[in-house]
Design a protein around this motif. Structure first.
Motif, PDB file in Angstrom:
ATOM      1  N   THR A  36      -5.241 -17.015  -7.023  1.00  0.00           N
ATOM      2  CA  THR A  36      -4.639 -16.621  -5.758  1.00  0.00           C
ATOM      3  C   THR A  36      -5.521 -17.142  -4.630  1.00  0.00           C
ATOM      4  O   THR A  36      -6.739 -16.981  -4.660  1.00  0.00           O
TER       5      THR A  36
ATOM      6  N   HIS B 284      -4.357 -16.736  -1.205  1.00  0.00           N
ATOM      7  CA  HIS B 284      -3.938 -16.061   0.025  1.00  0.00           C
ATOM      8  C   HIS B 284      -4.766 -14.811   0.286  1.00  0.00           C
ATOM      9  O   HIS B 284      -5.134 -14.084  -0.633  1.00  0.00           O
ATOM     10  N   ASN B 285      -5.032 -14.572   1.559  1.00  0.00           N
ATOM     11  CA  ASN B 285      -5.656 -13.348   2.066  1.00  0.00           C
ATOM     12  C   ASN B 285      -7.109 -13.189   1.615  1.00  0.00           C
ATOM     13  O   ASN B 285      -7.516 -12.127   1.171  1.00  0.00           O
TER      14      ASN B 285
ATOM     15  N   LEU C  26       1.858 -17.630   5.678  1.00  0.00           N
ATOM     16  CA  LEU C  26       1.910 -16.276   5.127  1.00  0.00           C
ATOM     17  C   LEU C  26       1.191 -15.290   6.034  1.00  0.00           C
ATOM     18  O   LEU C  26       0.145 -15.608   6.613  1.00  0.00           O
ATOM     19  N   THR C  27       1.732 -14.080   6.141  1.00  0.00           N
ATOM     20  CA  THR C  27       1.089 -13.011   6.893  1.00  0.00           C
ATOM     21  C   THR C  27       1.008 -11.776   6.019  1.00  0.00           C
ATOM     22  O   THR C  27       1.794 -11.606   5.079  1.00  0.00           O
ATOM     23  N   THR C  28       0.054 -10.916   6.341  1.00  0.00           N
ATOM     24  CA  THR C  28      -0.094  -9.669   5.603  1.00  0.00           C
ATOM     25  C   THR C  28      -0.790  -8.647   6.479  1.00  0.00           C
ATOM     26  O   THR C  28      -1.540  -9.008   7.393  1.00  0.00           O
ATOM     27  N   ASN C  29      -0.540  -7.378   6.190  1.00  0.00           N
ATOM     28  CA  ASN C  29      -1.234  -6.293   6.876  1.00  0.00           C
ATOM     29  C   ASN C  29      -2.437  -5.820   6.076  1.00  0.00           C
ATOM     30  O   ASN C  29      -3.222  -5.020   6.566  1.00  0.00           O
ATOM     31  N   ALA C  30      -2.550  -6.295   4.835  1.00  0.00           N
ATOM     32  CA  ALA C  30      -3.657  -5.882   3.969  1.00  0.00           C
ATOM     33  C   ALA C  30      -4.963  -6.501   4.467  1.00  0.00           C
ATOM     34  O   ALA C  30      -4.970  -7.615   4.999  1.00  0.00           O
TER      35      ALA C  30
END
Length: 89
Positions: free
Chosen positions: A7, A9-10, A63-67
């Motif tokens: 992975t 991302h993030n 990609l976006t995330t709140n994590a």
């Protein structure tokens, strides 16, 4: 072969170009069924890696995330613990 695709991302710091390229290489190897293409197929193989890496970069940028961002060392330790359990049975 695809166990090396991780992975991307993030994470903080974000994935490097080298990580994206390595994932693209593993993906192309998997779908082509070869780790080393013949000389006749080398150009197509290299082009596919470049295109997959570019698409991956665009995906990660979009990609976006709140994590909260994950830590690479923590994730590596978790993976090592899972592997220890998996391979010591």
């Amino acid at each position: 072969m695809c166990r090396n695709i991780h992975t991307l991302h993030n994470f903080e710091p974000p994935a490097t170009e080298e990580e994206v390229h390595a994932a693209a290489l593993q993906y192309v190897r998997k779908i082509s069924g070869t780790t080393k293409p013949s000389q006749a197929n080398q150009a197509a193989f290299d082009l596919a890696i470049e295109e997959v890496a570019a698409a991956t970069g665009k995906l990660l940028a979009g990609l976006t995330t709140n994590a909260p961002p994950r830590d690479r060392d923590t994730e590596a330790a978790k993976a090592k613990a899972r592997a220890l359990i998996r391979y010591t049975r």
